[in-house]
Design a protein around this motif. Structure first.
Motif, PDB file in Angstrom:
ATOM      1  N   ILE A   1       1.872   4.763   4.728  1.00 13.90           N
ATOM      2  CA  ILE A   1       3.113   4.699   3.943  1.00 13.90           C
ATOM      3  C   ILE A   1       4.322   4.548   4.855  1.00 13.90           C
ATOM      4  O   ILE A   1       5.210   3.743   4.605  1.00 13.90           O
TER       5      ILE A   1
ATOM      6  N   PRO B   1       6.129  -0.132  -2.834  1.00 12.43           N
ATOM      7  CA  PRO B   1       6.144   0.981  -3.786  1.00 12.43           C
ATOM      8  C   PRO B   1       7.487   1.011  -4.529  1.00 12.43           C
ATOM      9  O   PRO B   1       8.539   0.753  -3.937  1.00 12.43           O
ATOM     10  N   THR B   2       7.451   1.300  -5.821  1.00  5.97           N
ATOM     11  CA  THR B   2       8.680   1.410  -6.603  1.00  5.97           C
ATOM     12  C   THR B   2       9.457   2.644  -6.159  1.00  5.97           C
ATOM     13  O   THR B   2       8.934   3.487  -5.424  1.00  5.97           O
TER      14      THR B   2
ATOM     15  N   ASP C   1       7.521   5.542  -7.199  1.00  4.76           N
ATOM     16  CA  ASP C   1       6.412   5.765  -6.267  1.00  4.76           C
ATOM     17  C   ASP C   1       6.911   6.469  -5.010  1.00  4.76           C
ATOM     18  O   ASP C   1       6.264   7.402  -4.506  1.00  4.76           O
ATOM     19  N   GLN C   2       8.061   6.027  -4.516  1.00  6.63           N
ATOM     20  CA  GLN C   2       8.606   6.628  -3.300  1.00  6.63           C
ATOM     21  C   GLN C   2       8.930   8.103  -3.509  1.00  6.63           C
ATOM     22  O   GLN C   2       8.650   8.936  -2.632  1.00  6.63           O
TER      23      GLN C   2
ATOM     24  N   LYS D   1      -2.559   8.131  -5.206  1.00 10.54           N
ATOM     25  CA  LYS D   1      -1.431   7.262  -5.569  1.00 10.54           C
ATOM     26  C   LYS D   1      -1.332   6.087  -4.603  1.00 10.54           C
ATOM     27  O   LYS D   1      -1.086   4.940  -5.016  1.00 10.54           O
ATOM     28  N   LEU D   2      -1.533   6.347  -3.310  1.00  8.33           N
ATOM     29  CA  LEU D   2      -1.488   5.255  -2.338  1.00  8.33           C
ATOM     30  C   LEU D   2      -2.591   4.241  -2.635  1.00  8.33           C
ATOM     31  O   LEU D   2      -2.349   3.025  -2.607  1.00  8.33           O
TER      32      LEU D   2
ATOM     33  N   VAL E   1      -1.460   2.085  -5.472  1.00  4.91           N
ATOM     34  CA  VAL E   1      -0.432   1.130  -5.052  1.00  4.91           C
ATOM     35  C   VAL E   1      -1.062  -0.013  -4.247  1.00  4.91           C
ATOM     36  O   VAL E   1      -0.734  -1.185  -4.449  1.00  4.91           O
TER      37      VAL E   1
END
Length: 105
Positions: A13, A24-25, A28-29, A81-82, A85
């Motif tokens: 990331i 990432p949105t 997401d961030q 989550k990663l 994405v």
């Protein structure tokens, strides 16, 4: 979720270029930020930022929502989550990152 896999996810990331194909949105961030903090520190341990610090407040609020979540659970959700994405990005770098993550037990 192993700490090694979490650390690799954090490394991935942090290495993503701002203008790269994996984007990432903002949500997401915030998700990554809050789960990283919860996984490494635990519950919020600082006062909420002041009125004019909009970014700081958003980050603090996102982290505060995770109060009570275990470090292990936060690490697991961060990595999951990663993966989500990266699968959405579906490019060569994303595939390489997914392989690197899957190689760690």
């Amino acid at each position: 979720m192993s700490e090694a896999k979490f650390n690799k996810a954090a490394e991935i990331i942090q290495s993503l270029p701002k203008d790269g194909p994996i984007k990432p949105t903002q949500d997401d961030q915030l998700y990554f930020y809050s789960h990283f903090k919860q996984a490494t520190i635990g519950d919020v341990n600082t006062p909420r930022p002041g009125l004019l610090d909009f970014v700081g407040k958003a980050k603090w609020d996102a982290w505060k929502k995770l109060e009570g979540v275990s470090k292990e659970e936060a690490r697991k959700e961060y990595v999951n989550k990663l993966v989500e994405v990266l699968k959405t990005a579906d490019d060569a770098d994303a595939k390489k990152f997914l392989e690197e993550l899957e190689a760690i037990a």
